[in-house]
Design a protein around this motif. Sequence first.
Motif, PDB file in Angstrom:
ATOM      1  N   HIS A 105       0.789  -1.232   0.000  1.00  0.00           N
ATOM      2  CA  HIS A 105       0.000   0.000   0.000  1.00  0.00           C
ATOM      3  C   HIS A 105       0.826   1.288   0.000  1.00  0.00           C
ATOM      4  O   HIS A 105       0.289   2.349  -0.327  1.00  0.00           O
ATOM      5  CB  HIS A 105      -0.934   0.015   1.208  1.00  0.00           C
ATOM      6  CG  HIS A 105      -1.932  -1.099   1.201  1.00  0.00           C
ATOM      7  ND1 HIS A 105      -2.975  -1.155   0.314  1.00  0.00           N
ATOM      8  CD2 HIS A 105      -2.024  -2.216   1.970  1.00  0.00           C
ATOM      9  CE1 HIS A 105      -3.687  -2.255   0.532  1.00  0.00           C
ATOM     10  NE2 HIS A 105      -3.127  -2.909   1.525  1.00  0.00           N
ATOM     11  N   PHE A 106       2.115   1.209   0.373  1.00  0.00           N
ATOM     12  CA  PHE A 106       2.940   2.407   0.429  1.00  0.00           C
ATOM     13  C   PHE A 106       4.303   2.149  -0.200  1.00  0.00           C
ATOM     14  O   PHE A 106       4.863   1.058  -0.072  1.00  0.00           O
ATOM     15  CB  PHE A 106       3.156   2.862   1.876  1.00  0.00           C
ATOM     16  CG  PHE A 106       1.906   3.296   2.594  1.00  0.00           C
ATOM     17  CD1 PHE A 106       1.320   4.522   2.315  1.00  0.00           C
ATOM     18  CD2 PHE A 106       1.328   2.475   3.556  1.00  0.00           C
ATOM     19  CE1 PHE A 106       0.167   4.921   2.984  1.00  0.00           C
ATOM     20  CE2 PHE A 106       0.176   2.870   4.225  1.00  0.00           C
ATOM     21  CZ  PHE A 106      -0.406   4.093   3.938  1.00  0.00           C
ATOM     22  N   ALA A 107       4.847   3.171  -0.861  1.00  0.00           N
ATOM     23  CA  ALA A 107       6.221   3.158  -1.350  1.00  0.00           C
ATOM     24  C   ALA A 107       6.879   4.467  -0.902  1.00  0.00           C
ATOM     25  O   ALA A 107       6.241   5.526  -0.914  1.00  0.00           O
ATOM     26  CB  ALA A 107       6.257   3.032  -2.872  1.00  0.00           C
ATOM     27  N   PRO A 108       8.161   4.425  -0.519  1.00  0.00           N
ATOM     28  CA  PRO A 108       8.763   5.581   0.149  1.00  0.00           C
ATOM     29  C   PRO A 108       9.355   6.628  -0.785  1.00  0.00           C
ATOM     30  O   PRO A 108       9.964   6.326  -1.807  1.00  0.00           O
ATOM     31  CB  PRO A 108       9.868   4.941   1.004  1.00  0.00           C
ATOM     32  CG  PRO A 108      10.285   3.739   0.209  1.00  0.00           C
ATOM     33  CD  PRO A 108       9.035   3.235  -0.468  1.00  0.00           C
ATOM     34  N   VAL A 109       9.179   7.889  -0.396  1.00  0.00           N
ATOM     35  CA  VAL A 109       9.761   9.063  -1.043  1.00  0.00           C
ATOM     36  C   VAL A 109      10.444   9.877   0.057  1.00  0.00           C
ATOM     37  O   VAL A 109       9.881  10.053   1.140  1.00  0.00           O
ATOM     38  CB  VAL A 109       8.685   9.903  -1.752  1.00  0.00           C
ATOM     39  CG1 VAL A 109       9.234  11.252  -2.209  1.00  0.00           C
ATOM     40  CG2 VAL A 109       8.108   9.135  -2.946  1.00  0.00           C
ATOM     41  N   CYS A 110      11.642  10.377  -0.218  1.00  0.00           N
ATOM     42  CA  CYS A 110      12.436  10.942   0.878  1.00  0.00           C
ATOM     43  C   CYS A 110      12.448  12.457   0.929  1.00  0.00           C
ATOM     44  O   CYS A 110      12.279  13.150  -0.075  1.00  0.00           O
ATOM     45  CB  CYS A 110      13.870  10.415   0.833  1.00  0.00           C
ATOM     46  SG  CYS A 110      14.845  10.902  -0.605  1.00  0.00           S
ATOM     47  N   GLN A 111      12.664  12.941   2.130  1.00  0.00           N
ATOM     48  CA  GLN A 111      12.963  14.334   2.435  1.00  0.00           C
ATOM     49  C   GLN A 111      14.461  14.541   2.276  1.00  0.00           C
ATOM     50  O   GLN A 111      15.250  13.647   2.600  1.00  0.00           O
ATOM     51  CB  GLN A 111      12.524  14.613   3.868  1.00  0.00           C
ATOM     52  CG  GLN A 111      12.999  15.908   4.492  1.00  0.00           C
ATOM     53  CD  GLN A 111      12.540  16.030   5.933  1.00  0.00           C
ATOM     54  OE1 GLN A 111      11.502  15.495   6.319  1.00  0.00           O
ATOM     55  NE2 GLN A 111      13.309  16.728   6.757  1.00  0.00           N
ATOM     56  N   LEU A 112      14.872  15.702   1.799  1.00  0.00           N
ATOM     57  CA  LEU A 112      16.292  16.011   1.670  1.00  0.00           C
ATOM     58  C   LEU A 112      16.720  16.993   2.759  1.00  0.00           C
ATOM     59  O   LEU A 112      15.949  17.884   3.127  1.00  0.00           O
ATOM     60  CB  LEU A 112      16.580  16.611   0.291  1.00  0.00           C
ATOM     61  CG  LEU A 112      16.243  15.714  -0.900  1.00  0.00           C
ATOM     62  CD1 LEU A 112      16.502  16.448  -2.210  1.00  0.00           C
ATOM     63  CD2 LEU A 112      17.015  14.399  -0.848  1.00  0.00           C
ATOM     64  N   PRO A 113      17.937  16.871   3.275  1.00  0.00           N
ATOM     65  CA  PRO A 113      18.413  17.769   4.334  1.00  0.00           C
ATOM     66  C   PRO A 113      18.943  19.071   3.756  1.00  0.00           C
ATOM     67  O   PRO A 113      20.157  19.308   3.665  1.00  0.00           O
ATOM     68  CB  PRO A 113      19.525  16.950   4.994  1.00  0.00           C
ATOM     69  CG  PRO A 113      20.064  16.097   3.893  1.00  0.00           C
ATOM     70  CD  PRO A 113      18.890  15.770   3.013  1.00  0.00           C
ATOM     71  N   GLN A 114      18.021  19.954   3.386  1.00  0.00           N
ATOM     72  CA  GLN A 114      18.397  21.236   2.810  1.00  0.00           C
ATOM     73  C   GLN A 114      18.425  22.325   3.878  1.00  0.00           C
ATOM     74  O   GLN A 114      17.700  22.258   4.881  1.00  0.00           O
ATOM     75  CB  GLN A 114      17.396  21.625   1.711  1.00  0.00           C
ATOM     76  CG  GLN A 114      17.356  20.646   0.542  1.00  0.00           C
ATOM     77  CD  GLN A 114      16.313  21.053  -0.486  1.00  0.00           C
ATOM     78  OE1 GLN A 114      15.300  20.381  -0.634  1.00  0.00           O
ATOM     79  NE2 GLN A 114      16.556  22.151  -1.189  1.00  0.00           N
ATOM     80  N   THR A 115      19.251  23.332   3.645  1.00  0.00           N
ATOM     81  CA  THR A 115      19.307  24.511   4.508  1.00  0.00           C
ATOM     82  C   THR A 115      19.508  25.739   3.619  1.00  0.00           C
ATOM     83  O   THR A 115      20.019  25.621   2.501  1.00  0.00           O
ATOM     84  CB  THR A 115      20.474  24.436   5.516  1.00  0.00           C
ATOM     85  OG1 THR A 115      21.698  24.211   4.799  1.00  0.00           O
ATOM     86  CG2 THR A 115      20.254  23.315   6.532  1.00  0.00           C
ATOM     87  N   PRO A 116      19.134  26.923   4.085  1.00  0.00           N
ATOM     88  CA  PRO A 116      19.330  28.127   3.268  1.00  0.00           C
ATOM     89  C   PRO A 116      20.815  28.344   2.961  1.00  0.00           C
ATOM     90  O   PRO A 116      21.639  28.450   3.874  1.00  0.00           O
ATOM     91  CB  PRO A 116      18.783  29.242   4.141  1.00  0.00           C
ATOM     92  CG  PRO A 116      17.824  28.571   5.071  1.00  0.00           C
ATOM     93  CD  PRO A 116      18.413  27.227   5.338  1.00  0.00           C
ATOM     94  N   GLY A 117      21.169  28.372   1.695  1.00  0.00           N
ATOM     95  CA  GLY A 117      22.543  28.606   1.298  1.00  0.00           C
ATOM     96  C   GLY A 117      23.492  27.476   1.621  1.00  0.00           C
ATOM     97  O   GLY A 117      24.714  27.637   1.549  1.00  0.00           O
ATOM     98  N   GLY A 118      22.957  26.303   1.928  1.00  0.00           N
ATOM     99  CA  GLY A 118      23.801  25.220   2.418  1.00  0.00           C
ATOM    100  C   GLY A 118      24.361  24.287   1.369  1.00  0.00           C
ATOM    101  O   GLY A 118      25.031  23.314   1.710  1.00  0.00           O
ATOM    102  N   GLY A 119      24.093  24.532   0.104  1.00  0.00           N
ATOM    103  CA  GLY A 119      24.584  23.613  -0.909  1.00  0.00           C
ATOM    104  C   GLY A 119      23.768  22.328  -0.949  1.00  0.00           C
ATOM    105  O   GLY A 119      22.785  22.175  -0.223  1.00  0.00           O
ATOM    106  N   VAL A 120      24.183  21.402  -1.810  1.00  0.00           N
ATOM    107  CA  VAL A 120      23.389  20.186  -2.011  1.00  0.00           C
ATOM    108  C   VAL A 120      24.134  18.908  -1.660  1.00  0.00           C
ATOM    109  O   VAL A 120      23.611  17.815  -1.864  1.00  0.00           O
ATOM    110  CB  VAL A 120      22.891  20.105  -3.472  1.00  0.00           C
ATOM    111  CG1 VAL A 120      21.975  21.269  -3.794  1.00  0.00           C
ATOM    112  CG2 VAL A 120      24.055  20.019  -4.458  1.00  0.00           C
ATOM    113  N   ALA A 121      25.337  18.998  -1.111  1.00  0.00           N
ATOM    114  CA  ALA A 121      26.117  17.788  -0.827  1.00  0.00           C
ATOM    115  C   ALA A 121      25.388  16.873   0.148  1.00  0.00           C
ATOM    116  O   ALA A 121      25.349  15.644  -0.057  1.00  0.00           O
ATOM    117  CB  ALA A 121      27.489  18.169  -0.282  1.00  0.00           C
ATOM    118  N   ASP A 122      24.820  17.432   1.203  1.00  0.00           N
ATOM    119  CA  ASP A 122      24.100  16.605   2.173  1.00  0.00           C
ATOM    120  C   ASP A 122      22.860  15.982   1.539  1.00  0.00           C
ATOM    121  O   ASP A 122      22.501  14.841   1.844  1.00  0.00           O
ATOM    122  CB  ASP A 122      23.701  17.436   3.397  1.00  0.00           C
ATOM    123  CG  ASP A 122      24.879  17.774   4.287  1.00  0.00           C
ATOM    124  OD1 ASP A 122      25.927  17.125   4.161  1.00  0.00           O
ATOM    125  OD2 ASP A 122      24.749  18.712   5.101  1.00  0.00           O
TER     126      ASP A 122
END
Length: 341
Positions: A105-122
């Motif tokens: 019944h469910f398949a997972p979609v993730c949250q990303l660890p974003q921050t203002p001006g923090g880049g995308v490496a995390d």
Amino acid sequence: MIIDIHGHYTTAPAPHQGFRDAQLARLADPSRPVPRPERISDDALRESVEHNQLKILRERGGDLMLFSPKASGMEHHITDPATARDWARASNDLVHRVTELYPQHFAPVCQLPQTPGGGVADAVAELHRCVTGSGFVGCNLNPDPSGGHWTAPPLTDTSWYPLYEALCELDVPAMVHVSSACNPVFHTLGAHYLNADTTAFMQLLQGGAELFARFPGLRFVIPHGGGAVPYHWGRYRGLAVRMGLPDPASLLGNVVFDTCVYHQPGIDLLTRVIGTEHVLFASEMLGAVRGVAPETGIAWDDTKTYVDAAGLAPDQLHHIYEANARRVYPRLDARLRSQGR
């Protein structure tokens, strides 16, 4: 099969919010100990969805929902990267556990660890962890981590490219979804969400030709029916002509919309203007709009009722309810095939 591509874990057990509260308390007072997520039992997870998302999904005839952390709870405006990493991991792990308890019944979609001006490496690291380690089929990408102040560069800026490379490598799409508004002039649900949908599309109209030439496999899902876009399609076509840009329809190989539109005329217009090959069924249940429309007796977010009444042919309904989701989310398609579906 009926696949709802837009669901959030808005009913997570209270200890999960307790962990978030402890995180924020420590940011205010660094002398506090570093908090750790509390143990939440499988029974508590079952209780949190069986009387909520799962119950309603079954009642409305749905088969499967793409399930992600609570969107307004992502709170990317919090500037501390370590806090963002720990919060995203805890939220994603909880979603993953739900999908393991109810894989049909469910398949997972993730949250990303974003921050203002923090880049995308995390964000890249967490995306890899979730997709390769836990079978996630997509992610939510916030184009405005500042929470309504729009300090981030447009989605076509090269600073996003490492994330786009990861999305293409892993073959997963990103739903463009903001979180809470910190700017008091934008109501989170009634303004900020729809502003972001509209803004993201305009950014892609301005720079999408170059972006998608570089990343031809990159796919964006713009939720909430595309914000203002389908309802002002002539404006965007006219702007494209005026600015010497490609027709907005040229984006639809990489950009799709969902059906989180909560009245019949809106669904009718969306499916006619955008075309059923570029629209994916979704309800955002349980999300922004809850309750029943008094004049119809239909729940606002019972979008299946509106799609069924839109006068579409069987093959068009098949595209919206299943085929488009399998195409845009190939890892979902593989997951379903492994289940014999």
